[in-house]
Design a protein around this motif. Structure first.
Motif, PDB file in Angstrom:
ATOM      1  N   LYS A  13      41.387  52.851  23.038  1.00 16.05           N
ATOM      2  CA  LYS A  13      40.620  51.741  22.482  1.00 16.05           C
ATOM      3  C   LYS A  13      41.384  50.424  22.426  1.00 16.05           C
ATOM      4  CE  LYS A  13      41.570  52.474  17.540  1.00 16.05           C
ATOM      5  NZ  LYS A  13      41.980  51.073  17.256  1.00 16.05           N
ATOM      6  N   ASP A  14      42.716  50.464  22.367  1.00 19.52           N
ATOM      7  CA  ASP A  14      43.495  49.231  22.250  1.00 19.52           C
ATOM      8  C   ASP A  14      43.881  48.621  23.599  1.00 19.52           C
ATOM      9  OD1 ASP A  14      43.721  48.948  19.377  1.00 19.52           O
ATOM     10  OD2 ASP A  14      44.973  50.735  19.419  1.00 19.52           O
ATOM     11  N   LEU A  15      43.681  49.351  24.678  1.00 19.31           N
ATOM     12  CA  LEU A  15      44.108  48.860  25.988  1.00 19.31           C
ATOM     13  C   LEU A  15      43.265  47.672  26.438  1.00 19.31           C
ATOM     14  CD1 LEU A  15      44.645  52.263  27.855  1.00 19.31           C
ATOM     15  CD2 LEU A  15      46.313  50.893  26.582  1.00 19.31           C
ATOM     16  N   VAL A  16      43.952  46.681  27.040  1.00 22.64           N
ATOM     17  CA  VAL A  16      43.295  45.469  27.539  1.00 22.64           C
ATOM     18  C   VAL A  16      43.285  45.511  29.069  1.00 22.64           C
ATOM     19  CG1 VAL A  16      43.477  42.960  27.703  1.00 22.64           C
ATOM     20  CG2 VAL A  16      43.904  44.103  25.521  1.00 22.64           C
ATOM     21  N   VAL A  17      42.164  45.119  29.661  1.00 21.84           N
ATOM     22  CA  VAL A  17      41.969  45.268  31.103  1.00 21.84           C
ATOM     23  C   VAL A  17      41.814  43.913  31.790  1.00 21.84           C
ATOM     24  CG1 VAL A  17      40.523  46.321  32.887  1.00 21.84           C
ATOM     25  CG2 VAL A  17      40.772  47.430  30.664  1.00 21.84           C
ATOM     26  N   ASP A  18      42.434  43.788  32.952  1.00 18.15           N
ATOM     27  CA  ASP A  18      42.203  42.655  33.850  1.00 18.15           C
ATOM     28  C   ASP A  18      41.705  43.229  35.174  1.00 18.15           C
ATOM     29  OD1 ASP A  18      42.215  40.365  35.418  1.00 18.15           O
ATOM     30  OD2 ASP A  18      44.359  40.497  35.818  1.00 18.15           O
ATOM     31  N   GLU A  19      40.422  43.065  35.440  1.00 16.88           N
ATOM     32  CA  GLU A  19      39.816  43.637  36.645  1.00 16.88           C
ATOM     33  C   GLU A  19      40.371  43.011  37.918  1.00 16.88           C
ATOM     34  OE1 GLU A  19      38.000  45.945  37.635  1.00 16.88           O
ATOM     35  OE2 GLU A  19      36.822  46.743  35.977  1.00 16.88           O
ATOM     36  N   THR A  20      40.550  41.683  37.900  1.00 18.11           N
ATOM     37  CA  THR A  20      40.956  40.974  39.119  1.00 18.11           C
ATOM     38  C   THR A  20      42.293  41.474  39.648  1.00 18.11           C
ATOM     39  OG1 THR A  20      39.795  38.986  38.341  1.00 18.11           O
ATOM     40  CG2 THR A  20      41.405  38.706  40.117  1.00 18.11           C
ATOM     41  N   HIS A  21      43.249  41.659  38.743  1.00 13.85           N
ATOM     42  CA  HIS A  21      44.586  42.075  39.164  1.00 13.85           C
ATOM     43  C   HIS A  21      44.830  43.566  38.927  1.00 13.85           C
ATOM     44  CE1 HIS A  21      44.868  37.718  38.663  1.00 13.85           C
ATOM     45  NE2 HIS A  21      45.854  37.754  39.527  1.00 13.85           N
ATOM     46  N   ARG A  22      43.773  44.260  38.522  1.00 14.11           N
ATOM     47  CA  ARG A  22      43.843  45.713  38.287  1.00 14.11           C
ATOM     48  C   ARG A  22      45.015  46.046  37.369  1.00 14.11           C
ATOM     49  NH1 ARG A  22      42.991  49.033  43.762  1.00 14.11           N
ATOM     50  NH2 ARG A  22      42.974  50.697  42.172  1.00 14.11           N
ATOM     51  N   ALA A  23      45.025  45.360  36.232  1.00 13.09           N
ATOM     52  CA  ALA A  23      46.093  45.527  35.254  1.00 13.09           C
ATOM     53  C   ALA A  23      45.548  46.119  33.964  1.00 13.09           C
ATOM     54  CB  ALA A  23      46.756  44.187  34.959  1.00 13.09           C
ATOM     55  N   ILE A  24      46.336  46.971  33.342  1.00 11.53           N
ATOM     56  CA  ILE A  24      46.000  47.543  32.036  1.00 11.53           C
ATOM     57  C   ILE A  24      47.214  47.344  31.133  1.00 11.53           C
ATOM     58  CG2 ILE A  24      45.391  49.623  30.757  1.00 11.53           C
ATOM     59  CD1 ILE A  24      44.124  50.709  33.311  1.00 11.53           C
ATOM     60  N   VAL A  85      47.737  49.088  37.507  1.00  9.02           N
ATOM     61  CA  VAL A  85      49.092  48.891  36.989  1.00  9.02           C
ATOM     62  C   VAL A  85      49.036  48.895  35.461  1.00  9.02           C
ATOM     63  CG1 VAL A  85      51.063  47.336  36.871  1.00  9.02           C
ATOM     64  CG2 VAL A  85      49.771  47.550  39.011  1.00  9.02           C
ATOM     65  N   ASN A  86      49.708  49.872  34.847  1.00  3.89           N
ATOM     66  CA  ASN A  86      49.691  50.018  33.397  1.00  3.89           C
ATOM     67  C   ASN A  86      51.053  49.626  32.824  1.00  3.89           C
ATOM     68  OD1 ASN A  86      47.282  51.397  34.088  1.00  3.89           O
ATOM     69  ND2 ASN A  86      48.404  53.330  34.195  1.00  3.89           N
ATOM     70  N   PHE A  87      51.042  48.853  31.752  1.00  2.00           N
ATOM     71  CA  PHE A  87      52.320  48.458  31.166  1.00  2.00           C
ATOM     72  C   PHE A  87      52.186  48.214  29.669  1.00  2.00           C
ATOM     73  CE2 PHE A  87      50.196  44.515  32.196  1.00  2.00           C
ATOM     74  CZ  PHE A  87      50.590  43.612  31.224  1.00  2.00           C
ATOM     75  N   SER A 200      59.019  39.363  34.363  1.00  2.00           N
ATOM     76  CA  SER A 200      58.760  38.721  35.661  1.00  2.00           C
ATOM     77  C   SER A 200      58.476  39.762  36.734  1.00  2.00           C
ATOM     78  CB  SER A 200      59.954  37.852  36.073  1.00  2.00           C
ATOM     79  OG  SER A 200      60.143  36.795  35.159  1.00  2.00           O
ATOM     80  N   PHE A 201      59.168  40.880  36.660  1.00  2.00           N
ATOM     81  CA  PHE A 201      58.953  41.964  37.619  1.00  2.00           C
ATOM     82  C   PHE A 201      57.534  42.509  37.493  1.00  2.00           C
ATOM     83  CE2 PHE A 201      59.201  46.283  39.254  1.00  2.00           C
ATOM     84  CZ  PHE A 201      59.942  46.121  40.422  1.00  2.00           C
ATOM     85  N   VAL A 202      57.062  42.667  36.265  1.00  2.16           N
ATOM     86  CA  VAL A 202      55.694  43.155  36.055  1.00  2.16           C
ATOM     87  C   VAL A 202      54.685  42.124  36.544  1.00  2.16           C
ATOM     88  CG1 VAL A 202      53.989  43.845  34.324  1.00  2.16           C
ATOM     89  CG2 VAL A 202      56.361  44.618  34.118  1.00  2.16           C
ATOM     90  N   LEU A 203      54.920  40.853  36.245  1.00  2.00           N
ATOM     91  CA  LEU A 203      54.012  39.799  36.711  1.00  2.00           C
ATOM     92  C   LEU A 203      53.937  39.778  38.238  1.00  2.00           C
ATOM     93  CD1 LEU A 203      54.952  36.890  34.275  1.00  2.00           C
ATOM     94  CD2 LEU A 203      52.761  38.113  34.378  1.00  2.00           C
ATOM     95  N   LYS A 204      55.065  39.994  38.878  1.00  2.09           N
ATOM     96  CA  LYS A 204      55.075  40.038  40.340  1.00  2.09           C
ATOM     97  C   LYS A 204      54.270  41.217  40.851  1.00  2.09           C
ATOM     98  CE  LYS A 204      58.219  39.931  44.315  1.00  2.09           C
ATOM     99  NZ  LYS A 204      59.645  39.917  44.753  1.00  2.09           N
ATOM    100  N   ALA A 205      54.378  42.360  40.168  1.00  2.85           N
ATOM    101  CA  ALA A 205      53.599  43.547  40.552  1.00  2.85           C
ATOM    102  C   ALA A 205      52.106  43.302  40.404  1.00  2.85           C
ATOM    103  CB  ALA A 205      54.027  44.740  39.706  1.00  2.85           C
ATOM    104  N   LEU A 206      51.747  42.386  39.505  1.00  2.00           N
ATOM    105  CA  LEU A 206      50.334  42.061  39.280  1.00  2.00           C
ATOM    106  C   LEU A 206      49.862  40.917  40.170  1.00  2.00           C
ATOM    107  CD1 LEU A 206      50.289  42.196  35.364  1.00  2.00           C
ATOM    108  CD2 LEU A 206      49.554  43.960  36.972  1.00  2.00           C
ATOM    109  N   ALA A 207      50.740  40.424  41.031  1.00  2.00           N
ATOM    110  CA  ALA A 207      50.413  39.302  41.930  1.00  2.00           C
ATOM    111  C   ALA A 207      50.036  38.061  41.133  1.00  2.00           C
ATOM    112  CB  ALA A 207      49.285  39.691  42.889  1.00  2.00           C
TER     113      ALA A 207
END
Length: 264
Positions: A13-24, A85-87, A200-207
């Motif tokens: 329930k607490d996870l936040v999603v970004d569909e465009t960059h497929r990030a959780i 990508v989950n972080f 920064s490494f995670v941001l790069k993984a998320l493009a």
């Protein structure tokens, strides 16, 4: 262990999603949440610069960010957890509590004032500076002691069924992100000197756009934390430590000792 569909939705329930960059992202309060809210707002295309996104993040909390359980069913969630990508980011547990306390004392938001009122009520419904019962005044927040705050935070910890009553600002990290049940791709430890590089490494993984940089978070530090912990009785200290015991175990932080507490 196996979970019912309802229990699984609670885990997510607490996870936040970004569909465009497929990030959780799993947001843990007082663990870089403001910086990552800014990043997620920009990644979602809602803002094109850090200043505007920061202003929104500070004043509107998680508004305009999508919670996993609010949009997806169990099947979709499990698919996204396997392929996106989950972080998560985290910090030393008692340092997080001290940080919460320092912000609660400011009392400049309705949430903080509400917590102040509850802390006062829990501590025998007496005035903080006096010995008689009286209405909570405007100075309640700045007069609350760390000992009183800890009494309030630890009031449910002995009953595992009461974990649901924890406010997210000091809820144990493992009860927010459930790392034993969610296989995260990246874990960002805010106590390490490589926090900026790791983020920064995670941001790069998320493009993410190259201009998007996260500021260095202030680590808990030893001296400031122990100056507050030294205000606690041995019983309070052990109750607080036991509340976050599993966080210390999962995230491999060294548990502070009582002798160490008294020496600082």
């Amino acid at each position: 262990p196996s979970f019912t569909a309802r229990e699984k939705m609670f885990l997510y329930k607490d996870l936040v999603v970004d569909e465009t960059h497929r990030a959780i992202w799993c947001p843990v309060r007082k663990s870089g949440t403001t910086s990552w809210r800014v990043a997620m707002l920009i990644l979602n295309g809602m803002f094109s610069n850090v200043t505007a996104a920061l202003n929104h993040a500070i004043h509107h909390d998680f508004q305009n960010l999508t919670r996993m359980s609010a949009k997806y069913n169990e099947t979709d969630i499990e698919h996204k957890l396997r392929h996106d990508v989950n972080f998560m980011s985290y910090r030393e547990p008692l340092g997080r509590v001290v940080s919460d306390y320092k912000q609660i004392k400011v009392g400049n938001t309705e949430f903080r004032r509400k917590v102040c009122r509850r802390v006062v009520a829990h501590n025998s419904k007496t005035s903080i500076t006096g010995g008689k019962t009286e209405k909570i005044g405007i100075n309640a927040c700045k007069n609350i002691t760390f000992s009183q705050f800890v009494n309030y935070v630890t009031r449910f910890h002995w009953n595992r069924y009461k974990y649901l009553d924890f406010n997210g600002h000091w809820k144990p990290t493992h009860l927010v992100c459930h790392p034993c049940h969610v296989d995260y791709d990246y874990y960002i430890d805010l106590e390490k000197p490589t926090t900026v590089e790791d983020s920064s490494f995670v941001l790069k993984a998320l493009a993410a756009p190259q201009w998007l940089k996260l500021p260095r978070e202030n680590p808990s530090g030893t001296e400031p934390k122990y100056s507050f912990l030294s205000q606690l009785s041995a019983t309070q200290f052990q109750r607080l430590l036991s509340l976050y015991d599993k966080d210390y175990e999962i995230f491999n932080y060294q548990r502070p000792c009582r002798s160490e507490r008294l020496d600082n």
